[in-house]
Write a protein that holds these residues in place. Structure first.
Motif, PDB file in Angstrom:
ATOM      1  N   THR A 120     -13.432  50.331  11.975  1.00  0.00           N
ATOM      2  CA  THR A 120     -13.677  49.780  13.254  1.00  0.00           C
ATOM      3  C   THR A 120     -12.761  49.544  15.001  1.00  0.00           C
ATOM      4  OG1 THR A 120     -16.330  49.963  13.442  1.00  0.00           O
ATOM      5  CG2 THR A 120     -15.014  49.096  14.562  1.00  0.00           C
ATOM      6  N   LEU A 121     -11.673  48.130  13.748  1.00  0.00           N
ATOM      7  CA  LEU A 121     -11.407  47.330  14.277  1.00  0.00           C
ATOM      8  C   LEU A 121      -9.893  47.861  14.237  1.00  0.00           C
ATOM      9  CD1 LEU A 121     -11.651  43.712  12.364  1.00  0.00           C
ATOM     10  CD2 LEU A 121     -12.085  44.828  14.691  1.00  0.00           C
ATOM     11  N   LEU A 122      -9.266  49.288  13.037  1.00  0.00           N
ATOM     12  CA  LEU A 122      -8.384  49.623  13.577  1.00  0.00           C
ATOM     13  C   LEU A 122      -8.116  50.833  14.696  1.00  0.00           C
ATOM     14  CD1 LEU A 122      -5.590  49.581  12.047  1.00  0.00           C
ATOM     15  CD2 LEU A 122      -6.610  51.822  10.328  1.00  0.00           C
ATOM     16  N   ILE A 123      -8.989  51.325  15.136  1.00  0.00           N
ATOM     17  CA  ILE A 123      -8.937  52.334  16.055  1.00  0.00           C
ATOM     18  C   ILE A 123      -9.661  51.185  16.891  1.00  0.00           C
ATOM     19  CG2 ILE A 123     -10.695  54.182  17.324  1.00  0.00           C
ATOM     20  CD1 ILE A 123     -11.166  54.929  14.431  1.00  0.00           C
ATOM     21  N   TRP A 124     -10.270  50.587  17.314  1.00  0.00           N
ATOM     22  CA  TRP A 124      -9.938  49.946  18.454  1.00  0.00           C
ATOM     23  C   TRP A 124      -9.323  48.791  18.660  1.00  0.00           C
ATOM     24  CZ3 TRP A 124     -11.737  43.759  18.866  1.00  0.00           C
ATOM     25  CH2 TRP A 124     -12.418  43.632  19.885  1.00  0.00           C
ATOM     26  N   THR A 125      -8.339  48.479  17.989  1.00  0.00           N
ATOM     27  CA  THR A 125      -6.953  48.027  18.019  1.00  0.00           C
ATOM     28  C   THR A 125      -5.835  48.204  18.708  1.00  0.00           C
ATOM     29  OG1 THR A 125      -6.224  47.098  15.959  1.00  0.00           O
ATOM     30  CG2 THR A 125      -7.479  46.002  17.250  1.00  0.00           C
ATOM     31  N   SER A 126      -5.916  49.931  18.291  1.00  0.00           N
ATOM     32  CA  SER A 126      -4.769  50.949  18.130  1.00  0.00           C
ATOM     33  C   SER A 126      -5.058  51.234  19.814  1.00  0.00           C
ATOM     34  CB  SER A 126      -4.952  51.901  17.553  1.00  0.00           C
ATOM     35  OG  SER A 126      -4.608  51.551  16.031  1.00  0.00           O
ATOM     36  N   CYS A 127      -6.739  52.016  20.093  1.00  0.00           N
ATOM     37  CA  CYS A 127      -6.825  52.591  21.215  1.00  0.00           C
ATOM     38  C   CYS A 127      -6.009  51.873  22.953  1.00  0.00           C
ATOM     39  CB  CYS A 127      -8.152  52.226  21.373  1.00  0.00           C
ATOM     40  SG  CYS A 127      -8.323  53.855  20.521  1.00  0.00           S
ATOM     41  N   MET A 128      -6.711  50.069  22.292  1.00  0.00           N
ATOM     42  CA  MET A 128      -6.442  49.150  23.095  1.00  0.00           C
ATOM     43  C   MET A 128      -4.751  49.503  23.324  1.00  0.00           C
ATOM     44  SD  MET A 128      -8.829  48.131  24.998  1.00  0.00           S
ATOM     45  CE  MET A 128      -8.709  46.736  25.842  1.00  0.00           C
ATOM     46  N   ALA A 129      -4.113  48.901  22.147  1.00  0.00           N
ATOM     47  CA  ALA A 129      -1.985  48.160  22.391  1.00  0.00           C
ATOM     48  C   ALA A 129      -1.966  49.473  23.441  1.00  0.00           C
ATOM     49  CB  ALA A 129      -1.711  49.172  20.989  1.00  0.00           C
ATOM     50  N   TRP A 148      -2.362  50.531   9.491  1.00  0.00           N
ATOM     51  CA  TRP A 148      -2.406  52.073   9.510  1.00  0.00           C
ATOM     52  C   TRP A 148      -1.494  52.162   7.555  1.00  0.00           C
ATOM     53  CZ3 TRP A 148      -5.320  56.171  11.487  1.00  0.00           C
ATOM     54  CH2 TRP A 148      -5.928  55.206  12.924  1.00  0.00           C
ATOM     55  N   PHE A 149      -0.685  51.584   7.525  1.00  0.00           N
ATOM     56  CA  PHE A 149       0.317  51.738   6.190  1.00  0.00           C
ATOM     57  C   PHE A 149      -0.492  51.103   4.785  1.00  0.00           C
ATOM     58  CE2 PHE A 149       3.533  50.690   2.585  1.00  0.00           C
ATOM     59  CZ  PHE A 149       3.416  51.219   2.243  1.00  0.00           C
ATOM     60  N   LEU A 150      -1.173  49.941   5.057  1.00  0.00           N
ATOM     61  CA  LEU A 150      -1.984  49.346   3.993  1.00  0.00           C
ATOM     62  C   LEU A 150      -3.386  50.412   4.053  1.00  0.00           C
ATOM     63  CD1 LEU A 150      -2.194  45.537   4.885  1.00  0.00           C
ATOM     64  CD2 LEU A 150      -1.425  46.424   2.658  1.00  0.00           C
ATOM     65  N   MET A 151      -3.921  50.731   4.954  1.00  0.00           N
ATOM     66  CA  MET A 151      -5.227  51.775   4.466  1.00  0.00           C
ATOM     67  C   MET A 151      -4.736  52.773   3.601  1.00  0.00           C
ATOM     68  SD  MET A 151      -8.014  50.340   5.369  1.00  0.00           S
ATOM     69  CE  MET A 151      -9.107  51.384   5.655  1.00  0.00           C
ATOM     70  N   ALA A 152      -4.088  53.578   4.101  1.00  0.00           N
ATOM     71  CA  ALA A 152      -3.237  55.113   3.283  1.00  0.00           C
ATOM     72  C   ALA A 152      -2.480  54.899   2.386  1.00  0.00           C
ATOM     73  CB  ALA A 152      -2.896  55.663   4.343  1.00  0.00           C
ATOM     74  N   GLY A 153      -1.469  53.957   2.110  1.00  0.00           N
ATOM     75  CA  GLY A 153      -1.114  53.412   0.422  1.00  0.00           C
ATOM     76  C   GLY A 153       0.449  54.569   1.179  1.00  0.00           C
ATOM     77  N   GLY A 154       1.427  54.704   0.065  1.00  0.00           N
ATOM     78  CA  GLY A 154       2.514  55.162  -0.201  1.00  0.00           C
ATOM     79  C   GLY A 154       3.470  54.516  -0.583  1.00  0.00           C
ATOM     80  N   GLY A 155       4.113  54.493  -1.503  1.00  0.00           N
ATOM     81  CA  GLY A 155       4.837  54.092  -2.305  1.00  0.00           C
ATOM     82  C   GLY A 155       5.054  53.285  -3.192  1.00  0.00           C
ATOM     83  N   PRO A 156       4.485  51.825  -3.089  1.00  0.00           N
ATOM     84  CA  PRO A 156       3.963  51.133  -4.435  1.00  0.00           C
ATOM     85  C   PRO A 156       2.698  51.078  -4.299  1.00  0.00           C
ATOM     86  CG  PRO A 156       5.156  49.661  -2.462  1.00  0.00           C
ATOM     87  CD  PRO A 156       5.160  50.683  -2.166  1.00  0.00           C
ATOM     88  N   LEU A 157       1.985  50.970  -2.761  1.00  0.00           N
ATOM     89  CA  LEU A 157       0.684  50.959  -2.719  1.00  0.00           C
ATOM     90  C   LEU A 157      -0.129  52.635  -3.066  1.00  0.00           C
ATOM     91  CD1 LEU A 157       0.115  48.906   0.095  1.00  0.00           C
ATOM     92  CD2 LEU A 157      -0.473  48.517  -1.873  1.00  0.00           C
ATOM     93  N   ARG A 158      -1.419  52.531  -4.199  1.00  0.00           N
ATOM     94  CA  ARG A 158      -2.003  53.843  -4.204  1.00  0.00           C
ATOM     95  C   ARG A 158      -2.265  54.663  -2.790  1.00  0.00           C
ATOM     96  NH1 ARG A 158      -7.083  53.016  -7.846  1.00  0.00           N
ATOM     97  NH2 ARG A 158      -8.381  53.704  -6.329  1.00  0.00           N
ATOM     98  N   PRO A 159      -2.038  56.304  -3.163  1.00  0.00           N
ATOM     99  CA  PRO A 159      -2.829  56.521  -1.007  1.00  0.00           C
ATOM    100  C   PRO A 159      -4.217  57.110  -1.823  1.00  0.00           C
ATOM    101  CG  PRO A 159      -0.662  57.315  -2.658  1.00  0.00           C
ATOM    102  CD  PRO A 159      -1.240  56.908  -3.684  1.00  0.00           C
TER     103      PRO A 159
END
Length: 339
Positions: A138-147, A115-126
Motif C-alpha cells: 500500500t505504501l509503496l504504490i502510494w508513494t510511487s504514484c505521488m512521486a 522496490w529492490f528490498l521487496m523484490a530481492g536480487g544480488g545478495p537478497l533472496r528473490p
C-alpha cells in the motif's frame, strides 16, 4: 438578547449538540463493553466464540499476515524496513527547512531501494510479486504514484494553460479522458490490455503495471487541482516578471508555482489521502494491499469470520496516516502563511 443564527447558543446548534451527545451516549457504552470489558485478548477461536466481545486474540495471531501477507517469514525484516524507509521519507519531506536538492536525491534513492528490498536480487533472496502484500505494498504504490504524479501534473496543468493550441488540446484530452473513466477500468487495462501492448518478451509484473496506470490516472486529477492554483495568480505578476527580463520557466519556477501550490495545499492533501484509500481497489486485480490482506485473514479455518477485528485494525492504520496528513496540511498552511 436573541442569539444570532450562527452563534454557538443558537437553537439549531443546541439541538444538534444534544442529538450528538445522545448518539454518543447510546453507542459508546456498548462499544466499550464489546471492545474491552467482554473482549478476549488471549486464546483460540473457541475461546473467542465462547465470549461475547471482541476477539483481539485474532489480531495476535493474524497481525503479521495483515501487515505482510504471504511474504516469507524469515525475510520479514525487508518489508518492515520498507515501511520504515517510506514513512521516514514522508516525515522528512514534510519539513519545509529540508526541501531542496538533497531531499530530491533522497526520493530518487529511497523509492528504487524500497522496490529492490521487496523484490530481492544480488545478495537478497528473490521474492515473487505474488507473495507481496499488506502495508508495504500500500505504501509503496502510494508513494510511487505521488512521486511521479505530482511533477507530471504540474507540467500537465501548465500545458493546459499554454498558448500552443496543439499542446493545450492534448493536455485537455488527456485530463478529461482519464477523469471520465473509473479507476477500476484503469486497473483492468493494467491487468489485461497493457501486457498485450508490450513488445514480445517484455514482462512487467502486475504491481508495477498497476502502479504505472494508477499514476497516469491520478495525474489527471492532480493537474486540475494545480490548474486551479495557477488561475489564482494575477496576470500582472507574470507581466511584471516579463518586464524584469525573466523568461517563462524562471517566472513559473520562482513566482507562479510557489504561490499556486501554496494555495492548493488542502486540495493536494485531500487527493493524496484519496490516493491512499483508493489503493484498496487493487484487490480487483489480485493485489494484496492492506485491506485485501485484512479480508483474507478472516478466511483462515482456525480463525474464521472475525471481520470486525480485522477491518478495525486496517481502519486504525488508515486513520493514523490520513489524520496525520490532514493535521500536517493545516500546520503547513499556517507555516507558509507566516513565511
Amino acid at each position: 438578547m436573541t442569539p444570532r443564527p450562527g452563534s454557538l447558543f443558537a437553537p439549531g446548534n443546541i439541538a444538534l449538540s444534544l442529538l450528538a451527545l445522545a448518539i454518543i451516549a447510546l453507542i459508546v457504552p456498548g462499544l466499550v463493553r464489546w471492545s474491552l470489558i467482554d473482549a478476549t485478548f488471549h486464546g483460540t477461536m473457541a475461546d473467542c466464540r465462547a465470549g461475547a466481545g471482541a476477539c483481539w486474540a485474532f489480531l495476535g495471531a493474524k497481525a503479521r499476515f495483515i501487515l505482510f501477507a504471504f511474504y516469507p517469514g524469515d525475510q520479514l525484516w525487508r518489508p518492515a524496513l520498507v515501511i520504515g524507509l517510506l514513512l521516514g521519507l514522508m516525515t522528512v519531506s514534510a519539513l519545509p527547512r529540508l526541501w531542496g536538492r538533497r531531499l530530491l536525491v533522497g526520493w530518487i534513492v529511497t523509492l528504487p531501494g524500497a522496490w529492490f528490498l521487496m523484490a530481492g536480487g544480488g545478495p537478497l533472496r528473490p521474492v515473487a510479486v505474488n507473495d507481496w502484500g499488506g502495508l508495504p505494498v500500500t505504501l509503496l504504490i502510494w508513494t510511487s504514484c505521488m512521486a511521479f504524479a505530482l511533477p507530471a501534473s504540474v507540467l500537465l496543468a501548465l500545458a493546459r494553460q499554454s498558448r500552443m493550441t496543439g499542446l493545450r488540446l492534448l493536455s485537455i484530452g488527456y485530463i478529461e479522458g482519464l477523469r471520465a473513466v473509473p479507476m477500476v477500468a484503469i486497473l483492468y487495462v493494467a491487468m489485461l490490455i497493457l501486457p498485450m501492448a508490450l513488445p514480445a518478451g517484455v514482462i512487467v509484473d502486475k504491481i508495477t503495471r498497476a502502479t504505472i496506470m494508477t499514476t497516469l490516472f491520478f495525474t489527471a486529477y492532480l493537474a486540475e487541482v494545480v490548474r486551479g492554483g495557477l488561475q489564482t495568480i494575477p496576470a500582472g505578476q507574470v507581466e511584471a516578471a516579463s518586464a524584469l527580463g525573466l523568461g517563462y520557466w524562471r517566472t513559473v519556477r520562482m513566482i507562479v508555482l510557489p504561490q499556486a501550490l501554496r494555495r492548493v495545499i488542502p486540495g493536494l492533501v485531500n487527493l493524496a489521502i484519496g490516493f491512499l484509500l483508493a489503493t484498496s481497489l487493487l484487490a480487483v486485480i489480485g493485489v494484496f494491499d492492506l485491506l485485501n490482506a485484512a479480508k483474507a485473514s478472516t478466511t483462515d479455518p482456525q480463525w474464521l469470520g472475525f471481520y470486525d477485528e480485522a477491518y478495525l485494525f486496517a481502519a486504525a492504520i488508515y486513520f493514523a496516516i490520513c489524520f496525520a496528513g490532514s493535521r500536517y496540511s493545516l500546520w503547513l498552511e499556517g507555516h507558509l502563511r507566516r513565511g
